[in-house]
Motif scaffolding. Structure first.
Motif, short mmCIF file in Angstrom:
data_model
loop_
_atom_site.label_atom_id
_atom_site.label_comp_id
_atom_site.label_asym_id
_atom_site.label_seq_id
_atom_site.Cartn_x
_atom_site.Cartn_y
_atom_site.Cartn_z
N PRO A 86 0.82 -1.22 0.00
CA PRO A 86 0.00 0.00 0.00
C PRO A 86 0.85 1.27 0.00
CG PRO A 86 -0.88 -1.60 1.55
CD PRO A 86 0.45 -2.13 1.10
N ARG A 87 1.99 1.26 0.67
CA ARG A 87 2.91 2.41 0.66
C ARG A 87 3.45 2.63 -0.76
NH1 ARG A 87 6.84 3.21 5.69
NH2 ARG A 87 7.78 4.46 4.08
N ARG A 88 3.83 1.54 -1.39
CA ARG A 88 4.31 1.65 -2.77
C ARG A 88 3.24 2.28 -3.66
NH1 ARG A 88 3.77 -3.70 -5.99
NH2 ARG A 88 1.64 -3.04 -5.53
N ASN A 89 1.97 1.92 -3.43
CA ASN A 89 0.89 2.37 -4.29
C ASN A 89 0.72 3.90 -4.28
OD1 ASN A 89 0.48 -0.30 -4.83
ND2 ASN A 89 -1.35 -0.51 -3.56
N ARG A 90 1.02 4.54 -3.15
CA ARG A 90 0.87 6.00 -3.11
C ARG A 90 1.90 6.67 -4.02
NH1 ARG A 90 4.96 5.53 0.37
NH2 ARG A 90 6.11 7.36 1.09
N ILE A 91 3.05 6.02 -4.23
CA ILE A 91 4.06 6.56 -5.12
C ILE A 91 3.62 6.35 -6.57
CG2 ILE A 91 6.48 6.46 -5.83
CD1 ILE A 91 7.18 5.47 -3.04
N VAL A 92 3.07 5.18 -6.86
CA VAL A 92 2.55 4.90 -8.20
C VAL A 92 1.54 5.95 -8.61
CG1 VAL A 92 1.16 3.28 -9.55
CG2 VAL A 92 2.99 2.41 -8.10
N SER A 93 0.58 6.21 -7.75
CA SER A 93 -0.46 7.20 -8.09
C SER A 93 0.09 8.63 -8.04
CB SER A 93 -1.66 7.06 -7.13
OG SER A 93 -1.27 7.26 -5.78
N GLY A 94 0.97 8.91 -7.08
CA GLY A 94 1.50 10.26 -6.94
C GLY A 94 2.31 10.72 -8.14
N LEU A 95 3.02 9.80 -8.77
CA LEU A 95 3.83 10.14 -9.93
C LEU A 95 2.98 10.39 -11.18
CD1 LEU A 95 6.74 7.54 -9.61
CD2 LEU A 95 6.97 10.03 -9.45
N SER A 96 1.73 9.95 -11.16
CA SER A 96 0.93 9.86 -12.38
C SER A 96 -0.05 11.02 -12.53
CB SER A 96 0.15 8.54 -12.39
OG SER A 96 1.02 7.45 -12.18
N LEU A 97 -0.39 11.29 -13.79
CA LEU A 97 -1.45 12.24 -14.08
C LEU A 97 -2.81 11.62 -13.80
CD1 LEU A 97 -0.04 13.58 -17.46
CD2 LEU A 97 -0.19 14.87 -15.33
N GLY A 98 -2.91 10.33 -13.98
CA GLY A 98 -4.14 9.61 -13.73
C GLY A 98 -3.85 8.14 -13.54
N VAL A 99 -4.81 7.42 -12.95
CA VAL A 99 -4.65 6.00 -12.65
C VAL A 99 -5.76 5.22 -13.34
CG1 VAL A 99 -4.69 4.23 -10.84
CG2 VAL A 99 -3.52 6.41 -10.44
N ILE A 100 -5.36 4.21 -14.12
CA ILE A 100 -6.31 3.31 -14.77
C ILE A 100 -6.36 2.00 -14.00
CG2 ILE A 100 -6.87 2.02 -16.87
CD1 ILE A 100 -5.28 4.13 -18.44
N VAL A 101 -7.53 1.62 -13.53
CA VAL A 101 -7.72 0.30 -12.95
C VAL A 101 -8.29 -0.58 -14.06
CG1 VAL A 101 -8.79 -1.06 -11.13
CG2 VAL A 101 -8.14 1.32 -10.69
N ALA A 102 -7.46 -1.49 -14.56
CA ALA A 102 -7.83 -2.28 -15.74
C ALA A 102 -8.79 -3.40 -15.42
CB ALA A 102 -6.57 -2.83 -16.40
N GLU A 103 -8.58 -4.01 -14.27
CA GLU A 103 -9.46 -5.10 -13.83
C GLU A 103 -9.20 -5.33 -12.35
OE1 GLU A 103 -10.46 -8.87 -16.23
OE2 GLU A 103 -9.04 -9.58 -14.72
N ALA A 104 -10.27 -5.47 -11.57
CA ALA A 104 -10.08 -5.65 -10.13
C ALA A 104 -11.30 -6.26 -9.50
CB ALA A 104 -9.78 -4.30 -9.47
N ALA A 105 -11.07 -7.24 -8.64
CA ALA A 105 -12.14 -7.77 -7.80
C ALA A 105 -12.39 -6.80 -6.65
CB ALA A 105 -11.76 -9.15 -7.28
N LEU A 106 -13.41 -7.07 -5.87
CA LEU A 106 -13.77 -6.15 -4.79
C LEU A 106 -12.68 -6.04 -3.73
CD1 LEU A 106 -17.58 -6.84 -4.23
CD2 LEU A 106 -16.51 -4.70 -5.01
N GLN A 107 -11.90 -7.08 -3.52
CA GLN A 107 -10.86 -7.06 -2.50
C GLN A 107 -9.47 -6.81 -3.10
OE1 GLN A 107 -11.83 -7.11 0.69
NE2 GLN A 107 -13.91 -7.31 -0.11
N SER A 108 -9.41 -6.36 -4.31
CA SER A 108 -8.12 -6.17 -4.98
C SER A 108 -7.31 -5.05 -4.34
CB SER A 108 -8.34 -5.84 -6.46
OG SER A 108 -7.13 -5.48 -7.10
#
Length: 379
Positions: free
Chosen positions: A221-243
């Motif tokens: 989850p910590r890594r994920n904030r960097i992924v989104s922070g670096l980006s102009l936008g985030v695409i969730v391509a496919e995800a289950a409810l608990q993804s």
């Protein structure tokens, strides 16, 4: 490989090592001390205690000056020098400007590959680690299209959707992987070859974690904030409810980033997470061009501007001069006026104007309707 570490880098790494990647503890100390070298002295134990640092950190400070602890820290430094191509500190001009506004930004980034890639326009593509065949193909197609338009695709180097996005963007030499471990290891290990291909193609691999940091559950989850922070936008391509990718979408929303979701069959468990995001306000997309349109970027991103393969300048061929990095890092892809830029950089207008002209001649900035903005590489 790094040959030397600066004094400031050593001081920052030492503190990061002692607080065990704790952002709250690091920033308490960072804001208290003008000199980080002083912060890690043994006689500062009482100050650490008064600042309310965790007992584990207090114990590490007490133990740090023993011969055994010093030996362990030196091994950590040796590993940093052997595994890193670059280190970025939060107050340096090379540090990604996209992360600067956030209180929980990583104070230090360890990286391999091409450092300048972090300054480029990025779109994150995330999703399930066990996607359907359809979901994997969608991630690949969207990443291929958007990287072909000049965007860098960043993701978390995980199996499934992350892997598909990285592989597609590899074809255009435009992908960035953010890891949840130290650079001395790859998780999952099956993506070791993918990581190697990212680096060989001119891409970038980064982490905030020191060498020796294992793939613990709480790190992702910590890594994920960097992924989104670096980006102009985030695409969730496919995800289950608990993804776990929904955590990235949550970070993106909190950071004020645009969240996109690709829909699927209403009875598919693979898509329920995306459908939930759409109900909560994410933008439904069924073509990657819609991402560019909804981000409302400047006309430089229009598909009609695509070059032929014979004229394409690959990103690794473009070097940003060191004296222009602060200005280039200040610019974004939306546009700022001259007075705003001058104020942010604390430079006079004439100096900023001259440097903007240099960037424009290099093809790295442009002016539209009185606003100055970055240009995508390879235009």
């Amino acid at each position: 490989m790094l040959h030397t570490l600066s004094t400031h880098q050593l001081d920052t790494i030492r503190l990061w090592y002692l607080v065990q990647h704790s952002l709250s503890s690091f920033y308490k100390l960072y804001h208290h001390y003008n000199d980080l070298a002083q912060a890690t002295r043994l006689d500062q134990f009482e100050t650490w205690r008064k600042l309310g640092l965790h007992k584990n950190h207090l114990q590490r400070l007490q133990d740090f000056h023993s011969a055994e602890s010093q030996s362990q820290f030196q091994r950590c430094l040796d590993s940093i020098q052997s595994s890193c191509d670059f280190i970025l500190l939060q107050n340096e001009v090379n540090y990604p400007q996209q992360l600067s506004p956030y209180d929980n930004r990583p104070p230090i980034l360890f990286g391999q590959g091409k450092m300048d890639s972090l300054l480029q326009a990025q779109i994150a593509i995330v999703g399930s680690r066990k996607p359907s065949t359809h979901g994997r193909q969608m991630a690949y197609d969207f990443a291929y299209y958007l990287s072909e338009q000049g965007f860098y695709i960043n993701s978390g180097l995980a199996e499934g959707i992350d892997e598909a996005a990285h592989r597609a963007a590899l074809q255009q030499h435009r992908t960035i992987a953010v890891m949840g471990t130290g650079l001395d290891q790859t998780y999952p290990s099956v993506n070791q070859m993918l990581r190697k291909q990212i680096l060989e193609s001119g891409g970038t691999v980064i982490t905030e974690f020191l060498p020796g940091t294992p793939p613990l559950q709480q790190h992702f989850p910590r890594r994920n904030r960097i992924v989104s922070g670096l980006s102009l936008g985030v695409i969730v391509a496919e995800a289950a409810l608990q993804s776990g990718s929904l955590i990235t979408a949550k970070w993106a929303a909190e950071q004020g980033k645009t969240v996109f979701a690709i829909p699927g069959h209403i009875y598919s468990e693979h898509h329920k997470g995306c459908h939930q995001l759409i109900r909560e306000g994410a933008i439904l997309i069924d073509h990657p061009q819609q991402v560019i349109e909804d981000l409302a970027l400047a006309t430089q991103w229009q598909i009609s501007a695509q070059p032929t393969s014979s004229t394409l300048v690959e990103p690794e061929q473009i070097e940003i001069p060191q004296h222009l990095l602060p200005l280039y890092n200040q610019l974004d892809w939306i546009g700022q006026d001259l007075d705003q830029i001058s104020l942010q950089l604390n430079q006079d207008v004439s100096t900023v104007t001259a440097q903007l002209m240099e960037l424009e001649l290099l093809g790295l900035s442009t002016q539209q309707a009185g606003m100055f903005l970055r240009c995508r590489t390879g235009k």
